[in-house]
Design a protein around this motif. Structure first.
Motif, PDB file in Angstrom:
ATOM      1  N   ILE A  94       0.865  -1.177   0.000  1.00  8.82           N
ATOM      2  CA  ILE A  94       0.000   0.000   0.000  1.00  8.82           C
ATOM      3  C   ILE A  94       0.902   1.228   0.000  1.00  8.82           C
ATOM      4  CG2 ILE A  94      -1.751   1.319   1.249  1.00  8.82           C
ATOM      5  CD1 ILE A  94      -2.685  -1.349   2.490  1.00  8.82           C
ATOM      6  N   VAL A  95       0.854   2.011  -1.088  1.00  5.84           N
ATOM      7  CA  VAL A  95       1.706   3.202  -1.170  1.00  5.84           C
ATOM      8  C   VAL A  95       0.926   4.481  -0.863  1.00  5.84           C
ATOM      9  CG1 VAL A  95       3.410   2.190  -2.700  1.00  5.84           C
ATOM     10  CG2 VAL A  95       1.413   3.332  -3.677  1.00  5.84           C
ATOM     11  N   GLY A  96      -0.391   4.366  -0.744  1.00  3.30           N
ATOM     12  CA  GLY A  96      -1.199   5.518  -0.380  1.00  3.30           C
ATOM     13  C   GLY A  96      -2.591   5.102   0.040  1.00  3.30           C
ATOM     14  N   ILE A  97      -3.179   5.871   0.958  1.00  2.00           N
ATOM     15  CA  ILE A  97      -4.545   5.630   1.422  1.00  2.00           C
ATOM     16  C   ILE A  97      -5.289   6.957   1.384  1.00  2.00           C
ATOM     17  CG2 ILE A  97      -6.017   4.917   3.352  1.00  2.00           C
ATOM     18  CD1 ILE A  97      -3.704   3.188   4.369  1.00  2.00           C
ATOM     19  N   GLU A  98      -6.500   6.938   0.828  1.00  2.00           N
ATOM     20  CA  GLU A  98      -7.332   8.146   0.806  1.00  2.00           C
ATOM     21  C   GLU A  98      -8.743   7.807   1.231  1.00  2.00           C
ATOM     22  OE1 GLU A  98      -7.226  10.444  -2.757  1.00  2.00           O
ATOM     23  OE2 GLU A  98      -5.043  10.445  -2.857  1.00  2.00           O
ATOM     24  N   GLN A  99      -9.357   8.771   1.924  1.00  2.00           N
ATOM     25  CA  GLN A  99     -10.765   8.689   2.291  1.00  2.00           C
ATOM     26  C   GLN A  99     -11.416   9.991   1.865  1.00  2.00           C
ATOM     27  OE1 GLN A  99     -10.384   7.652   6.619  1.00  2.00           O
ATOM     28  NE2 GLN A  99     -12.092   6.318   6.075  1.00  2.00           N
ATOM     29  N   VAL A 103      -5.934  12.530   2.207  1.00  2.00           N
ATOM     30  CA  VAL A 103      -4.844  11.576   2.359  1.00  2.00           C
ATOM     31  C   VAL A 103      -4.768  11.148   3.822  1.00  2.00           C
ATOM     32  CG1 VAL A 103      -2.349  11.252   2.156  1.00  2.00           C
ATOM     33  CG2 VAL A 103      -3.577  12.607   0.447  1.00  2.00           C
ATOM     34  N   CYS A 104      -4.628   9.817   4.050  1.00  2.00           N
ATOM     35  CA  CYS A 104      -4.574   9.262   5.407  1.00  2.00           C
ATOM     36  C   CYS A 104      -3.319   8.404   5.549  1.00  2.00           C
ATOM     37  CB  CYS A 104      -5.787   8.370   5.675  1.00  2.00           C
ATOM     38  SG  CYS A 104      -7.366   9.152   5.451  1.00  2.00           S
ATOM     39  N   GLU A 105      -2.866   8.259   6.754  1.00  2.00           N
ATOM     40  CA  GLU A 105      -1.743   7.365   7.047  1.00  2.00           C
ATOM     41  C   GLU A 105      -2.238   5.968   7.400  1.00  2.00           C
ATOM     42  OE1 GLU A 105       1.664   7.705   6.791  1.00  2.00           O
ATOM     43  OE2 GLU A 105       1.013   9.465   5.670  1.00  2.00           O
ATOM     44  N   SER A 106      -3.483   5.880   7.934  1.00  2.00           N
ATOM     45  CA  SER A 106      -4.037   4.579   8.298  1.00  2.00           C
ATOM     46  C   SER A 106      -5.562   4.638   8.280  1.00  2.00           C
ATOM     47  CB  SER A 106      -3.549   4.147   9.680  1.00  2.00           C
ATOM     48  OG  SER A 106      -4.070   5.001  10.663  1.00  2.00           O
ATOM     49  N   VAL A 107      -6.165   3.464   8.158  1.00  2.00           N
ATOM     50  CA  VAL A 107      -7.626   3.319   8.251  1.00  2.00           C
ATOM     51  C   VAL A 107      -7.913   2.065   9.061  1.00  2.00           C
ATOM     52  CG1 VAL A 107      -8.331   4.563   6.167  1.00  2.00           C
ATOM     53  CG2 VAL A 107      -7.702   2.166   5.999  1.00  2.00           C
ATOM     54  N   SER A 108      -9.034   2.072   9.772  1.00  2.00           N
ATOM     55  CA  SER A 108      -9.371   0.925  10.612  1.00  2.00           C
ATOM     56  C   SER A 108     -10.736   0.354  10.236  1.00  2.00           C
ATOM     57  CB  SER A 108      -9.340   1.320  12.087  1.00  2.00           C
ATOM     58  OG  SER A 108     -10.245   2.364  12.322  1.00  2.00           O
ATOM     59  N   GLU A 109     -11.118  -0.688  10.953  1.00  3.62           N
ATOM     60  CA  GLU A 109     -12.344  -1.437  10.670  1.00  3.62           C
ATOM     61  C   GLU A 109     -13.558  -0.535  10.510  1.00  3.62           C
ATOM     62  OE1 GLU A 109     -14.857  -5.073  12.707  1.00  3.62           O
ATOM     63  OE2 GLU A 109     -12.772  -4.742  13.257  1.00  3.62           O
ATOM     64  N   GLY A 110     -14.329  -0.789   9.443  1.00  5.99           N
ATOM     65  CA  GLY A 110     -15.544  -0.035   9.170  1.00  5.99           C
ATOM     66  C   GLY A 110     -15.340   1.120   8.214  1.00  5.99           C
ATOM     67  N   ALA A 111     -14.102   1.461   7.920  1.00  2.00           N
ATOM     68  CA  ALA A 111     -13.815   2.627   7.069  1.00  2.00           C
ATOM     69  C   ALA A 111     -13.959   2.279   5.595  1.00  2.00           C
ATOM     70  CB  ALA A 111     -12.404   3.132   7.339  1.00  2.00           C
ATOM     71  N   ASN A 112     -14.525   3.203   4.828  1.00  2.00           N
ATOM     72  CA  ASN A 112     -14.513   3.130   3.372  1.00  2.00           C
ATOM     73  C   ASN A 112     -13.303   3.919   2.919  1.00  2.00           C
ATOM     74  OD1 ASN A 112     -16.966   1.702   3.041  1.00  2.00           O
ATOM     75  ND2 ASN A 112     -18.087   3.578   3.437  1.00  2.00           N
ATOM     76  N   ALA A 113     -12.486   3.330   2.054  1.00  2.00           N
ATOM     77  CA  ALA A 113     -11.241   3.982   1.674  1.00  2.00           C
ATOM     78  C   ALA A 113     -10.799   3.523   0.293  1.00  2.00           C
ATOM     79  CB  ALA A 113     -10.153   3.672   2.696  1.00  2.00           C
ATOM     80  N   GLY A 114      -9.780   4.208  -0.205  1.00  2.00           N
ATOM     81  CA  GLY A 114      -9.120   3.826  -1.441  1.00  2.00           C
ATOM     82  C   GLY A 114      -7.658   3.553  -1.147  1.00  2.00           C
ATOM     83  N   PHE A 115      -7.139   2.435  -1.667  1.00  2.00           N
ATOM     84  CA  PHE A 115      -5.729   2.081  -1.506  1.00  2.00           C
ATOM     85  C   PHE A 115      -5.044   2.216  -2.849  1.00  2.00           C
ATOM     86  CE2 PHE A 115      -6.441  -1.294   2.086  1.00  2.00           C
ATOM     87  CZ  PHE A 115      -6.824  -0.283   2.952  1.00  2.00           C
ATOM     88  N   ILE A 116      -3.894   2.864  -2.864  1.00  2.00           N
ATOM     89  CA  ILE A 116      -3.059   2.903  -4.058  1.00  2.00           C
ATOM     90  C   ILE A 116      -2.043   1.784  -3.885  1.00  2.00           C
ATOM     91  CG2 ILE A 116      -1.498   4.278  -5.479  1.00  2.00           C
ATOM     92  CD1 ILE A 116      -2.851   6.766  -4.076  1.00  2.00           C
ATOM     93  N   LEU A 117      -2.022   0.849  -4.858  1.00  2.00           N
ATOM     94  CA  LEU A 117      -1.200  -0.348  -4.737  1.00  2.00           C
ATOM     95  C   LEU A 117       0.018  -0.286  -5.654  1.00  2.00           C
ATOM     96  CD1 LEU A 117      -4.075  -2.987  -4.710  1.00  2.00           C
ATOM     97  CD2 LEU A 117      -2.914  -1.976  -2.747  1.00  2.00           C
ATOM     98  N   LYS A 118       1.126  -0.812  -5.168  1.00  2.00           N
ATOM     99  CA  LYS A 118       2.404  -0.786  -5.881  1.00  2.00           C
ATOM    100  C   LYS A 118       2.509  -1.988  -6.820  1.00  2.00           C
ATOM    101  CE  LYS A 118       7.348  -0.748  -4.883  1.00  2.00           C
ATOM    102  NZ  LYS A 118       8.323  -0.765  -3.788  1.00  2.00           N
TER     103      LYS A 118
END
Length: 134
Positions: A94-99, A103-118
């Motif tokens: 995971i090179v990036g996370i956005e909600q 831009v986020c550093e982390s997300v936890s259970e229940g969160a809707n998010a987007g992951f940028i994958l390497k």
């Protein structure tokens, strides 16, 4: 028992029935539940999972997956596996996370998010795939 009583009885004591009229999302959820069972007994903090709902490519950034974190915590830099069906998984990072464009550093259970994958091609990831920590 009169007519009014029998009507009340029919309305208030009826069993819900499945007419087979499910939306596409409900059908996909049922298919997902049939083959997927969450793991239990795993050491706390070591197991996380994310269910993919959409996949797309952003030019200059790479492959982005959106979905919901169904367990644990994901952080930027985590090494993960993309699991499709019963395969062993495709390793990536995971090179990036956005909600919601933040831009986020982390997300936890229940969160809707987007992951940028390497180093992952869009054609390697599908809806309802599971992303798990290694």
């Amino acid at each position: 028992m009169g007519l009014l009583d029998s009507i009340k009885n029919a309305i208030f004591n009826r069993e819900p029935k499945d007419d087979g009229f499910m939306t596409d999302d409900e059908k996909e959820l049922r298919e997902y539940e049939e083959y997927y069972t969450p793991q239990s007994g795993v050491a706390e903090g070591t197991y996380s999972e994310f269910v993919v709902s959409d996949v797309f490519t952003v030019s200059g950034r790479g492959t982005v997956v959106t979905g919901t974190v169904t367990g644990g915590v994901f952080r930027v830099g985590d090494e993960v596996l993309i699991v499709h069906g019963n395969n062993d998984g495709i390793p990536t990072e995971i090179v990036g996370i956005e909600q919601f464009r933040k831009v986020c550093e982390s997300v936890s259970e229940g969160a809707n998010a987007g992951f940028i994958l390497k180093d992952v091609d869009r054609k390697q990831v599908f809806r309802n795939d599971i992303i798990k920590k290694k």
